[in-house]
Design a protein around this motif. Structure first.
Motif, PDB file in Angstrom:
ATOM      1  N   ILE A 178       0.841  -1.204   0.000  1.00 50.46           N
ATOM      2  CA  ILE A 178       0.000   0.000   0.000  1.00 50.46           C
ATOM      3  C   ILE A 178       0.872   1.248   0.000  1.00 50.46           C
ATOM      4  O   ILE A 178       0.635   2.192  -0.765  1.00 50.46           O
ATOM      5  CB  ILE A 178      -0.941  -0.020   1.222  1.00 50.46           C
ATOM      6  CG1 ILE A 178      -1.912  -1.202   1.132  1.00 50.46           C
ATOM      7  CG2 ILE A 178      -1.712   1.303   1.325  1.00 50.46           C
ATOM      8  CD1 ILE A 178      -2.803  -1.332   2.345  1.00 50.46           C
ATOM      9  N   PHE A 179       1.903   1.257   0.822  1.00 47.39           N
ATOM     10  CA  PHE A 179       2.800   2.408   0.916  1.00 47.39           C
ATOM     11  C   PHE A 179       4.006   2.199  -0.003  1.00 47.39           C
ATOM     12  O   PHE A 179       5.145   2.107   0.437  1.00 47.39           O
ATOM     13  CB  PHE A 179       3.260   2.610   2.364  1.00 47.39           C
ATOM     14  CG  PHE A 179       2.182   3.104   3.274  1.00 47.39           C
ATOM     15  CD1 PHE A 179       2.012   4.461   3.502  1.00 47.39           C
ATOM     16  CD2 PHE A 179       1.336   2.212   3.908  1.00 47.39           C
ATOM     17  CE1 PHE A 179       1.021   4.924   4.344  1.00 47.39           C
ATOM     18  CE2 PHE A 179       0.338   2.663   4.755  1.00 47.39           C
ATOM     19  CZ  PHE A 179       0.184   4.024   4.969  1.00 47.39           C
ATOM     20  N   SER A 180       3.736   2.118  -1.284  1.00 48.40           N
ATOM     21  CA  SER A 180       4.815   1.976  -2.255  1.00 48.40           C
ATOM     22  C   SER A 180       5.363   3.361  -2.622  1.00 48.40           C
ATOM     23  O   SER A 180       4.733   4.391  -2.348  1.00 48.40           O
ATOM     24  CB  SER A 180       4.318   1.255  -3.510  1.00 48.40           C
ATOM     25  OG  SER A 180       3.290   2.005  -4.136  1.00 48.40           O
ATOM     26  N   ASN A 181       6.519   3.367  -3.267  1.00 47.61           N
ATOM     27  CA  ASN A 181       7.151   4.629  -3.631  1.00 47.61           C
ATOM     28  C   ASN A 181       6.384   5.374  -4.712  1.00 47.61           C
ATOM     29  O   ASN A 181       6.481   6.599  -4.808  1.00 47.61           O
ATOM     30  CB  ASN A 181       8.586   4.378  -4.112  1.00 47.61           C
ATOM     31  CG  ASN A 181       9.412   3.609  -3.105  1.00 47.61           C
ATOM     32  OD1 ASN A 181       9.990   2.584  -3.412  1.00 47.61           O
ATOM     33  ND2 ASN A 181       9.464   4.095  -1.868  1.00 47.61           N
ATOM     34  N   SER A 182       5.628   4.664  -5.516  1.00 47.42           N
ATOM     35  CA  SER A 182       4.906   5.296  -6.618  1.00 47.42           C
ATOM     36  C   SER A 182       3.479   5.685  -6.271  1.00 47.42           C
ATOM     37  O   SER A 182       2.817   6.364  -7.062  1.00 47.42           O
ATOM     38  CB  SER A 182       4.883   4.350  -7.828  1.00 47.42           C
ATOM     39  OG  SER A 182       4.252   3.124  -7.482  1.00 47.42           O
ATOM     40  N   ASN A 183       2.990   5.263  -5.119  1.00 50.16           N
ATOM     41  CA  ASN A 183       1.620   5.578  -4.699  1.00 50.16           C
ATOM     42  C   ASN A 183       1.675   6.647  -3.609  1.00 50.16           C
ATOM     43  O   ASN A 183       1.993   6.361  -2.449  1.00 50.16           O
ATOM     44  CB  ASN A 183       0.919   4.311  -4.190  1.00 50.16           C
ATOM     45  CG  ASN A 183      -0.553   4.541  -3.912  1.00 50.16           C
ATOM     46  OD1 ASN A 183      -1.104   5.589  -4.245  1.00 50.16           O
ATOM     47  ND2 ASN A 183      -1.199   3.561  -3.305  1.00 50.16           N
ATOM     48  N   GLY A 184       1.375   7.868  -3.986  1.00 53.69           N
ATOM     49  CA  GLY A 184       1.494   8.967  -3.038  1.00 53.69           C
ATOM     50  C   GLY A 184       0.290   9.188  -2.157  1.00 53.69           C
ATOM     51  O   GLY A 184       0.380   9.916  -1.159  1.00 53.69           O
ATOM     52  N   VAL A 185      -0.854   8.579  -2.478  1.00 54.02           N
ATOM     53  CA  VAL A 185      -2.086   8.851  -1.718  1.00 54.02           C
ATOM     54  C   VAL A 185      -1.973   8.393  -0.263  1.00 54.02           C
ATOM     55  O   VAL A 185      -2.245   9.171   0.660  1.00 54.02           O
ATOM     56  CB  VAL A 185      -3.298   8.212  -2.426  1.00 54.02           C
ATOM     57  CG1 VAL A 185      -4.561   8.388  -1.578  1.00 54.02           C
ATOM     58  CG2 VAL A 185      -3.498   8.825  -3.791  1.00 54.02           C
ATOM     59  N   PRO A 186      -1.603   7.140   0.020  1.00 55.29           N
ATOM     60  CA  PRO A 186      -1.511   6.747   1.445  1.00 55.29           C
ATOM     61  C   PRO A 186      -0.436   7.526   2.193  1.00 55.29           C
ATOM     62  O   PRO A 186      -0.609   7.835   3.375  1.00 55.29           O
ATOM     63  CB  PRO A 186      -1.200   5.254   1.386  1.00 55.29           C
ATOM     64  CG  PRO A 186      -0.640   5.020   0.038  1.00 55.29           C
ATOM     65  CD  PRO A 186      -1.311   5.992  -0.860  1.00 55.29           C
ATOM     66  N   TRP A 187       0.681   7.838   1.522  1.00 59.00           N
ATOM     67  CA  TRP A 187       1.707   8.636   2.188  1.00 59.00           C
ATOM     68  C   TRP A 187       1.189  10.033   2.499  1.00 59.00           C
ATOM     69  O   TRP A 187       1.479  10.579   3.560  1.00 59.00           O
ATOM     70  CB  TRP A 187       2.951   8.730   1.297  1.00 59.00           C
ATOM     71  CG  TRP A 187       3.771   7.496   1.264  1.00 59.00           C
ATOM     72  CD1 TRP A 187       3.853   6.578   0.254  1.00 59.00           C
ATOM     73  CD2 TRP A 187       4.635   7.026   2.298  1.00 59.00           C
ATOM     74  NE1 TRP A 187       4.708   5.566   0.588  1.00 59.00           N
ATOM     75  CE2 TRP A 187       5.216   5.815   1.838  1.00 59.00           C
ATOM     76  CE3 TRP A 187       4.992   7.498   3.556  1.00 59.00           C
ATOM     77  CZ2 TRP A 187       6.124   5.084   2.599  1.00 59.00           C
ATOM     78  CZ3 TRP A 187       5.899   6.766   4.320  1.00 59.00           C
ATOM     79  CH2 TRP A 187       6.444   5.582   3.844  1.00 59.00           C
ATOM     80  N   TYR A 188       0.416  10.592   1.589  1.00 54.75           N
ATOM     81  CA  TYR A 188      -0.155  11.917   1.840  1.00 54.75           C
ATOM     82  C   TYR A 188      -1.148  11.878   2.984  1.00 54.75           C
ATOM     83  O   TYR A 188      -1.149  12.754   3.853  1.00 54.75           O
ATOM     84  CB  TYR A 188      -0.826  12.419   0.558  1.00 54.75           C
ATOM     85  CG  TYR A 188      -1.670  13.654   0.751  1.00 54.75           C
ATOM     86  CD1 TYR A 188      -1.080  14.899   1.003  1.00 54.75           C
ATOM     87  CD2 TYR A 188      -3.061  13.589   0.703  1.00 54.75           C
ATOM     88  CE1 TYR A 188      -1.858  16.032   1.190  1.00 54.75           C
ATOM     89  CE2 TYR A 188      -3.837  14.709   0.877  1.00 54.75           C
ATOM     90  CZ  TYR A 188      -3.238  15.928   1.125  1.00 54.75           C
ATOM     91  OH  TYR A 188      -4.007  17.050   1.319  1.00 54.75           O
ATOM     92  N   TRP A 189      -2.007  10.852   3.012  1.00 54.37           N
ATOM     93  CA  TRP A 189      -2.974  10.750   4.106  1.00 54.37           C
ATOM     94  C   TRP A 189      -2.272  10.567   5.451  1.00 54.37           C
ATOM     95  O   TRP A 189      -2.686  11.165   6.451  1.00 54.37           O
ATOM     96  CB  TRP A 189      -3.926   9.576   3.831  1.00 54.37           C
ATOM     97  CG  TRP A 189      -4.930   9.875   2.763  1.00 54.37           C
ATOM     98  CD1 TRP A 189      -5.242  11.109   2.248  1.00 54.37           C
ATOM     99  CD2 TRP A 189      -5.759   8.930   2.075  1.00 54.37           C
ATOM    100  NE1 TRP A 189      -6.209  10.992   1.278  1.00 54.37           N
ATOM    101  CE2 TRP A 189      -6.556   9.670   1.152  1.00 54.37           C
ATOM    102  CE3 TRP A 189      -5.900   7.557   2.141  1.00 54.37           C
ATOM    103  CZ2 TRP A 189      -7.479   9.053   0.307  1.00 54.37           C
ATOM    104  CZ3 TRP A 189      -6.821   6.935   1.308  1.00 54.37           C
ATOM    105  CH2 TRP A 189      -7.597   7.683   0.404  1.00 54.37           C
ATOM    106  N   LEU A 190      -1.226   9.751   5.491  1.00 51.67           N
ATOM    107  CA  LEU A 190      -0.479   9.551   6.728  1.00 51.67           C
ATOM    108  C   LEU A 190       0.165  10.857   7.192  1.00 51.67           C
ATOM    109  O   LEU A 190       0.066  11.225   8.379  1.00 51.67           O
ATOM    110  CB  LEU A 190       0.589   8.473   6.517  1.00 51.67           C
ATOM    111  CG  LEU A 190       1.550   8.229   7.689  1.00 51.67           C
ATOM    112  CD1 LEU A 190       0.802   7.737   8.914  1.00 51.67           C
ATOM    113  CD2 LEU A 190       2.636   7.224   7.289  1.00 51.67           C
ATOM    114  N   THR A 191       0.805  11.571   6.274  1.00 53.03           N
ATOM    115  CA  THR A 191       1.468  12.819   6.646  1.00 53.03           C
ATOM    116  C   THR A 191       0.459  13.880   7.059  1.00 53.03           C
ATOM    117  O   THR A 191       0.699  14.639   8.011  1.00 53.03           O
ATOM    118  CB  THR A 191       2.324  13.322   5.474  1.00 53.03           C
ATOM    119  OG1 THR A 191       3.165  12.274   5.006  1.00 53.03           O
ATOM    120  CG2 THR A 191       3.179  14.500   5.894  1.00 53.03           C
TER     121      THR A 191
END
Length: 414
Positions: free
Chosen positions: A217-230
């Motif tokens: 889910i938290f892959s380098n190319s998928n920014g959505v979950p990283w954005y939601w976490l941040t």
């Protein structure tokens, strides 16, 4: 004059002066009341915002937060960074810069300490996550989520280590020392073999979880979950920093920022609170560094130069030093503009330099300047004080005009 009315008392100079002052104060009160009503109706957004009740403010903020979470899914055509840059990854980068700006705002905006080496704490947090999760590291490997509190603790320790010997300095001297600290961290990452210099660490860890097809889910190319976490972390940190701002610590920081000598004379332990500011700001910087390392998946010594630290400082000054919401806005803008206008990205330092000059000329306190509302119920206290001052005071002198003459006659008869 009849015999029953008695003699009419003569108006003394003091009585006339008091009457004039009372009339002027009543006119001023009326004008101020009209002015306040006019500002509430047609004033700036800040005035209208502070005129709202606490419940209305929270309702508005809930809507803004929901829209912020949905931003990478909507991908609005006007503000999108595509096709040049993936919009979801751009949203994460904006959130990362916003989190960094919130941490630096504690040091620069609240305590008034000019820190030009904040990138050092960001680097320490990144290296903590990389050295504890990357397969290229010979050290102990732990789950990625455990590296976040460790990165915060380590950077807080470095903040105290930097602050204790250097916070006796002020102004330009402190700025030079912090700038040197940032360069020391980068050079140590270059010359220490365990930190691998330019080679760096690859395949840095990330939060757990996989999709149905087995893709993380938290892959380098998928920014959505990283954005939601941040974004979630930004909300939590902002609430904590806001409560800290209204506490005794926040009031001490503001006193140090305004006049350190006066604060120390009044009994504020300035050195202790400055070390606290450095430690708390460093912890937030380490947190953002750990998030950056996990999303990018690669850390080396080329990502933590002086120019990056200047961008962090520009984000705080542009948004409004001392205002956490302004710092978030400034950080998002500093990250967004080069990603949105890719053709001028190489001129970003020139653009932000010109923008800062214009900001200093036309809006010296930033886009969203700080408002001194350190008390939890400061607005209620301010309204009570202003309403009490606006009430006319009874001086015992009869007012001018027919009513005053009648009152004077009655007093003479008594």
């Amino acid at each position: 004059m009849s015999m029953t009315d008695g003699p009419t008392p003569l108006r003394t100079a003091a009585a006339e002066q008091a009457a004039e002052e009372r009339e002027a104060s009543s006119k001023a009160a009326g004008k101020s009341d009209l002015g306040q009503r006019g500002r509430r109706k047609s004033g700036s957004f800040s005035d209208r915002w502070h005129a709202l009740s606490r419940q209305q403010q929270w309702a508005f903020l809930v809507v803004v937060v929901i829209l912020a979470y949905l931003l990478p899914l909507f991908n609005p055509p006007i503000i999108t960074t595509e096709p040049g840059n993936n919009f979801a990854l751009a949203c994460f980068d904006m959130a990362r810069f916003a989190l960094i700006a919130v941490g630096l705002n504690v040091v620069v905006g609240y305590a008034g300490l000019l820190d030009l080496g904040y990138v050092a704490f960001f680097a320490v947090g990144s290296y903590c996550a990389a050295m504890l999760t990357s397969p290229d590291s010979p050290f102990l490997h732990i789950p990625y989520l455990w590296t976040i509190p460790i990165a915060m603790a380590v950077t807080m320790f470095f903040g105290v280590v930097l602050g204790v010997p250097t916070l006796r300095l002020r102004g330009d001297y402190l700025a030079i020392v912090t700038l040197g600290f940032g360069e020391i961290v980068r050079i140590l990452a270059t010359i220490i073999p365990a930190m691998k210099g330019q080679v760096g660490f690859q395949n840095v860890g990330h939060p757990p979880g996989t999709e149905a097809g087995g893709t993380p889910i938290f892959s380098n190319s998928n920014g959505v979950p990283w954005y939601w976490l941040t974004l979630t972390i930004i909300i939590i940190v902002t609430l904590l920093v806001g409560n800290l701002e209204r506490s005794r610590v926040g009031r001490a920081w503001i006193a140090i920022r305004e006049d350190e000598d006066a604060a120390e004379i009044m009994g504020v332990p300035t050195f202790k609170y400055k070390v606290w500011a450095f430690a708390i700001g460093a912890a937030i910087g380490g947190l953002s560094g750990a998030l950056f390392a996990g999303q990018v998946g690669f850390v080396n010594n080329q990502k933590f130069d002086v120019t990056t630290s200047i961008l962090f400082l520009a984000a705080v000054v542009l948004g409004g030093a001392g205002n956490k919401v302004g710092a978030i806005l400034g950080g998002a803008l500093v990250s967004y503009i080069p990603l949105r206008f890719t053709a001028i990205a190489e001129y970003k330092y020139l653009i932000f330099g010109i923008a800062l000059v214009l900001i200093m000329i036309f809006r010296s306190q930033g886009l969203l300047p700080a408002r001194q509302r350190l008390l939890a119920y400061g607005r209620t206290a301010l309204n009570k004080i202003t309403s009490r001052d606006a009430e006319p005071k009874d001086t015992g002198i009869p007012p001018a005009g027919p009513e005053g003459r009648v009152a004077g006659q009655r007093g003479a008869e008594a």
